[in-house]
Design a protein around this motif. Structure first.
Motif, PDB file in Angstrom:
ATOM      1  N   PHE A  98      15.931   3.278   1.316  1.00 18.70           N
ATOM      2  CA  PHE A  98      15.405   4.520   1.281  1.00 18.70           C
ATOM      3  C   PHE A  98      14.428   4.496   0.097  1.00 18.70           C
ATOM      4  O   PHE A  98      14.915   4.646  -0.866  1.00 18.70           O
ATOM      5  CB  PHE A  98      16.146   5.829   1.419  1.00 18.70           C
ATOM      6  CG  PHE A  98      15.690   7.003   1.430  1.00 18.70           C
ATOM      7  CD1 PHE A  98      14.990   7.305   2.670  1.00 18.70           C
ATOM      8  CD2 PHE A  98      15.447   7.794   0.242  1.00 18.70           C
ATOM      9  CE1 PHE A  98      14.579   8.685   2.637  1.00 18.70           C
ATOM     10  CE2 PHE A  98      14.689   8.943   0.584  1.00 18.70           C
ATOM     11  CZ  PHE A  98      14.132   9.467   1.585  1.00 18.70           C
ATOM     12  N   ILE A  99      13.153   4.637   0.438  1.00 23.43           N
ATOM     13  CA  ILE A  99      12.202   4.377  -0.577  1.00 23.43           C
ATOM     14  C   ILE A  99      11.589   6.024  -0.612  1.00 23.43           C
ATOM     15  O   ILE A  99      10.919   6.616   0.119  1.00 23.43           O
ATOM     16  CB  ILE A  99      11.130   3.604  -0.250  1.00 23.43           C
ATOM     17  CG1 ILE A  99      11.576   2.105  -0.333  1.00 23.43           C
ATOM     18  CG2 ILE A  99       9.991   3.772  -1.539  1.00 23.43           C
ATOM     19  CD1 ILE A  99      10.547   1.159   0.456  1.00 23.43           C
ATOM     20  N   GLU A 106       0.870  -1.202   0.041  1.00 25.17           N
ATOM     21  CA  GLU A 106       0.025   0.005  -0.032  1.00 25.17           C
ATOM     22  C   GLU A 106       0.675   1.254   0.164  1.00 25.17           C
ATOM     23  O   GLU A 106       0.608   1.995  -0.673  1.00 25.17           O
ATOM     24  CB  GLU A 106      -0.780  -0.201   1.233  1.00 25.17           C
ATOM     25  CG  GLU A 106      -2.185  -1.028   1.165  1.00 25.17           C
ATOM     26  CD  GLU A 106      -2.868  -0.946   2.394  1.00 25.17           C
ATOM     27  OE1 GLU A 106      -2.840   0.135   3.064  1.00 25.17           O
ATOM     28  OE2 GLU A 106      -3.539  -1.733   2.654  1.00 25.17           O
ATOM     29  N   LYS A 107       2.103   1.144   0.988  1.00 28.18           N
ATOM     30  CA  LYS A 107       2.831   2.329   1.104  1.00 28.18           C
ATOM     31  C   LYS A 107       3.491   2.480  -0.420  1.00 28.18           C
ATOM     32  O   LYS A 107       3.748   3.702  -0.941  1.00 28.18           O
ATOM     33  CB  LYS A 107       3.808   2.261   2.114  1.00 28.18           C
ATOM     34  CG  LYS A 107       3.225   2.415   3.526  1.00 28.18           C
ATOM     35  CD  LYS A 107       4.314   2.018   4.520  1.00 28.18           C
ATOM     36  CE  LYS A 107       4.610   3.307   5.036  1.00 28.18           C
ATOM     37  NZ  LYS A 107       3.996   4.686   5.365  1.00 28.18           N
ATOM     38  N   LEU A 108       4.130   1.352  -0.870  1.00 26.33           N
ATOM     39  CA  LEU A 108       4.523   1.764  -2.392  1.00 26.33           C
ATOM     40  C   LEU A 108       3.742   2.287  -3.186  1.00 26.33           C
ATOM     41  O   LEU A 108       4.088   3.050  -4.222  1.00 26.33           O
ATOM     42  CB  LEU A 108       5.150   0.300  -2.658  1.00 26.33           C
ATOM     43  CG  LEU A 108       6.384  -0.250  -1.951  1.00 26.33           C
ATOM     44  CD1 LEU A 108       6.887  -1.585  -2.042  1.00 26.33           C
ATOM     45  CD2 LEU A 108       7.463   0.730  -2.136  1.00 26.33           C
ATOM     46  N   ASN A 109       2.491   1.657  -3.628  1.00 23.92           N
ATOM     47  CA  ASN A 109       1.717   2.046  -4.536  1.00 23.92           C
ATOM     48  C   ASN A 109       1.120   3.358  -4.129  1.00 23.92           C
ATOM     49  O   ASN A 109       0.826   4.326  -5.055  1.00 23.92           O
ATOM     50  CB  ASN A 109       0.381   1.106  -4.518  1.00 23.92           C
ATOM     51  CG  ASN A 109       0.913  -0.266  -4.804  1.00 23.92           C
ATOM     52  OD1 ASN A 109       1.591  -0.363  -5.773  1.00 23.92           O
ATOM     53  ND2 ASN A 109       0.330  -1.368  -4.544  1.00 23.92           N
ATOM     54  N   ASN A 110       1.058   4.052  -3.051  1.00 25.04           N
ATOM     55  CA  ASN A 110       0.845   5.249  -2.642  1.00 25.04           C
ATOM     56  C   ASN A 110       1.690   6.304  -2.901  1.00 25.04           C
ATOM     57  O   ASN A 110       1.597   7.406  -2.439  1.00 25.04           O
ATOM     58  CB  ASN A 110       0.164   5.369  -1.215  1.00 25.04           C
ATOM     59  CG  ASN A 110      -1.001   4.619  -1.048  1.00 25.04           C
ATOM     60  OD1 ASN A 110      -2.037   4.467  -2.031  1.00 25.04           O
ATOM     61  ND2 ASN A 110      -1.583   4.102   0.080  1.00 25.04           N
ATOM     62  N   LYS A 111       3.001   5.818  -3.643  1.00 24.00           N
ATOM     63  CA  LYS A 111       4.027   6.515  -3.545  1.00 24.00           C
ATOM     64  C   LYS A 111       4.615   7.381  -2.273  1.00 24.00           C
ATOM     65  O   LYS A 111       5.107   8.378  -2.288  1.00 24.00           O
ATOM     66  CB  LYS A 111       3.847   7.457  -4.713  1.00 24.00           C
ATOM     67  CG  LYS A 111       3.336   7.003  -5.907  1.00 24.00           C
ATOM     68  CD  LYS A 111       4.390   6.292  -6.484  1.00 24.00           C
ATOM     69  CE  LYS A 111       4.068   5.805  -8.093  1.00 24.00           C
ATOM     70  NZ  LYS A 111       4.720   4.728  -8.710  1.00 24.00           N
ATOM     71  N   GLU A 112       4.649   6.570  -1.046  1.00 22.89           N
ATOM     72  CA  GLU A 112       4.949   7.378   0.060  1.00 22.89           C
ATOM     73  C   GLU A 112       6.546   7.168   0.206  1.00 22.89           C
ATOM     74  O   GLU A 112       7.376   6.393  -0.502  1.00 22.89           O
ATOM     75  CB  GLU A 112       4.419   6.619   1.156  1.00 22.89           C
ATOM     76  CG  GLU A 112       2.925   6.498   1.401  1.00 22.89           C
ATOM     77  CD  GLU A 112       2.300   5.996   2.515  1.00 22.89           C
ATOM     78  OE1 GLU A 112       2.990   5.964   3.663  1.00 22.89           O
ATOM     79  OE2 GLU A 112       1.043   5.514   2.471  1.00 22.89           O
TER      80      GLU A 112
END
Length: 105
Positions: free
Chosen positions: A101-102, A35-41
């Protein structure tokens, strides 16, 4: 009453120190990570395989996070099935013990 609260607080602090729990690193489940990856967080991710190297990496990361007032997430790679690992690798290259680090997913 005050002495009891003080003793309980001291016991909790010792427990946290002895168990190696980190206040700066929260465990994240695969679904929440995606979810965090798809929400570009933007966030810091520790991929842990439970090895000695991974534990040392986590301790070092915890010190750096504490000194800089930051937080990170940890996912345990041994709990992921192959398809989940592959899906994560579609976003970034990782080993079983990595700090990533994303930036904006």
């Amino acid at each position: 009453m005050k002495k009891i609260i003080t003793k309980i607080s001291a016991l909790l602090l010792v427990t946290i120190i002895l168990t190696g729990c980190s206040l700066n690193i929260s465990t994240i489940r695969y679904k929440k990570l995606m979810e965090k990856l798809n929400n570009k967080e933007t966030f810091i991710l520790l991929v842990s395989d439970g090895s000695d190297k991974s534990e040392a990496l986590e301790k070092t990361l915890d010190i750096v996070l504490s000194e800089n007032g930051l937080e990170a997430y940890k996912i345990k790679s041994k709990r992921l099935i192959t398809s989940q690992k592959n899906e994560i690798r579609n976003h970034f290259k990782l080993n079983d013990s990595s700090i990533v680090f994303i930036n904006k997913g």
